[in-house]
Write a protein that holds these residues in place. Structure first.
Motif, short mmCIF file in Angstrom:
data_model
loop_
_atom_site.label_atom_id
_atom_site.label_comp_id
_atom_site.label_asym_id
_atom_site.label_seq_id
_atom_site.Cartn_x
_atom_site.Cartn_y
_atom_site.Cartn_z
N LYS A 85 -38.86 -40.10 56.13
CA LYS A 85 -38.80 -38.94 57.02
C LYS A 85 -40.13 -38.76 57.73
CE LYS A 85 -35.40 -36.53 54.16
NZ LYS A 85 -35.11 -35.34 53.30
N PRO A 86 -40.09 -38.24 58.97
CA PRO A 86 -41.34 -38.09 59.73
C PRO A 86 -42.45 -37.36 58.97
CG PRO A 86 -39.46 -37.68 61.15
CD PRO A 86 -38.91 -37.85 59.77
N LYS A 87 -42.10 -36.32 58.24
CA LYS A 87 -43.13 -35.54 57.53
C LYS A 87 -43.80 -36.33 56.41
CE LYS A 87 -39.87 -33.44 54.24
NZ LYS A 87 -40.46 -34.09 53.05
N LEU A 283 -46.67 -33.08 63.99
CA LEU A 283 -47.02 -34.00 62.90
C LEU A 283 -48.40 -34.60 63.10
CD1 LEU A 283 -43.58 -35.76 62.41
CD2 LEU A 283 -44.75 -34.32 60.74
N GLU A 284 -48.73 -34.94 64.34
CA GLU A 284 -50.04 -35.51 64.63
C GLU A 284 -51.14 -34.49 64.38
OE1 GLU A 284 -49.74 -37.04 68.57
OE2 GLU A 284 -48.45 -38.72 68.00
N ALA A 285 -50.84 -33.23 64.69
CA ALA A 285 -51.84 -32.19 64.45
C ALA A 285 -52.09 -31.96 62.97
CB ALA A 285 -51.37 -30.88 65.11
N GLN A 286 -51.05 -32.14 62.16
CA GLN A 286 -51.17 -31.96 60.72
C GLN A 286 -52.01 -33.07 60.08
OE1 GLN A 286 -47.28 -31.70 59.03
NE2 GLN A 286 -46.72 -29.90 60.25
N GLY A 287 -51.81 -34.30 60.62
CA GLY A 287 -52.43 -35.43 59.95
C GLY A 287 -53.66 -35.93 60.60
#
Length: 287
Positions: A85-87, A283-287
């Motif tokens: 999954k993406p997350k 997602l990019e901002a999270q990682g």
């Protein structure tokens, strides 16, 4: 845009590097099964699972090794498919990054995430190939759009095209077009199912039984798609062949235009594209 077909790939089998499929939900198993049909030996394939029962199921169905350890799976693998999954992607890449074999090609079948997302989290120079498949790939009638990242060579992309060749049509696109591809063919099966349901429901309202209406709608969509594919004619030409001047089909098409169906499809694809970009950015901002 170039396309590659199963037949063309079959003529040039080439080597089959050890394959690791990380995540074996519907799409992960689809890639795995397609690889076996494309010439990979079960002994060359390992798949990761969350549950032991799922591992047993895959071993019995496909004859491949399974493990719950992603690091173990990627060791020695020349081709690594990320199908979680993406997350979960960022955490997975952090796990396996330093254990990737030198020269390994990483394949993403995760919706929305750009090749750069992987490149930023893997050793410099890692070859990443992004793929947008769709669900009919499960029955070998899907569409997969393939884009190479900054370090992916022609051979790397061709290898991934061969990996996916038995799942259906494989097309090569620029990565900037992947969100549009996702909106069209990635989400497209849902639109087709929606249209079939709408046709069948309309048939019921006109007096047909639900079973007959659904059978007619399904067969009509299937036959029309085959006609498009096999004749190679433009859909407008085929539509005109059904539409006699002043006839019933022309009246129906006019009603569709008055209902804004064409504009609604454009809005639907724009909404899907925009949502894909929003999810990727989050997602990019999270990682």
């Amino acid at each position: 845009m170039s396309t590659s077909t199963t037949n063309q790939q079959a003529e040039r089998p080439g080597p089959t590097p050890r394959l690791a499929v990380l995540g074996t939900g519907v799409m992960g198993e689809t890639v795995l099964a397609g690889a076996l049909r494309a010439g990979w030996s079960p002994a060359e394939v390992v798949a990761t699972v969350r549950r032991a029962e799922r591992g047993q199921e895959l071993r019995e169905r496909h004859g491949v090794d399974t493990t719950t350890d992603n690091v173990e799976a990627v060791r020695g693998a020349g081709l690594v498919v990320v199908a979680v999954k993406p997350k979960d992607v960022a955490g997975l890449l952090a796990q396996v990054s330093e254990h990737l074999a030198q020269g390994a090609v990483v394949v993403s079948v995760v919706v929305g995430l750009r090749a750069r997302f992987y490149e930023d989290r893997l050793p410099a120079g890692t070859s990443v190939v992004r793929v947008m498949p769709n669900t009919p790939s499960v029955i070998g009638a899907g569409v997969s759009a393939v884009s190479g990242g900054t370090a992916a060579s022609e051979d790397d992309v061709s290898l991934v095209e061969r990996l996916l060749g038995e799942t259906g049509l494989v097309v090569r696109v620029a990565e900037k077009d992947q969100d549009a591809v996702g909106a069209l063919s990635g989400s497209g099966p849902a639109y087709v199912f929606y249209v079939v349901d709408a046709l069948a429901e309309a048939g019921v309202l006109l007096g047909l039984t639900r079973a007959v209406a659904l059978e007619l709608a399904t067969a009509t969509v299937l036959g029309s798609a085959r006609m498009l594919d096999e004749t190679g004619e433009h859909p407008v030409i085929l539509r005109e062949k059904v539409s006699s001047p002043g006839g019933t089909t022309v009246a129906a098409l006019r009603a569709l235009d008055e209902g804004g169906v064409r504009a609604a499809f454009l809005s639907a694809l724009e909404a899907a594209r925009d949502r894909s970009q929003e999810l990727a950015a989050a997602l990019e901002a999270q990682g």
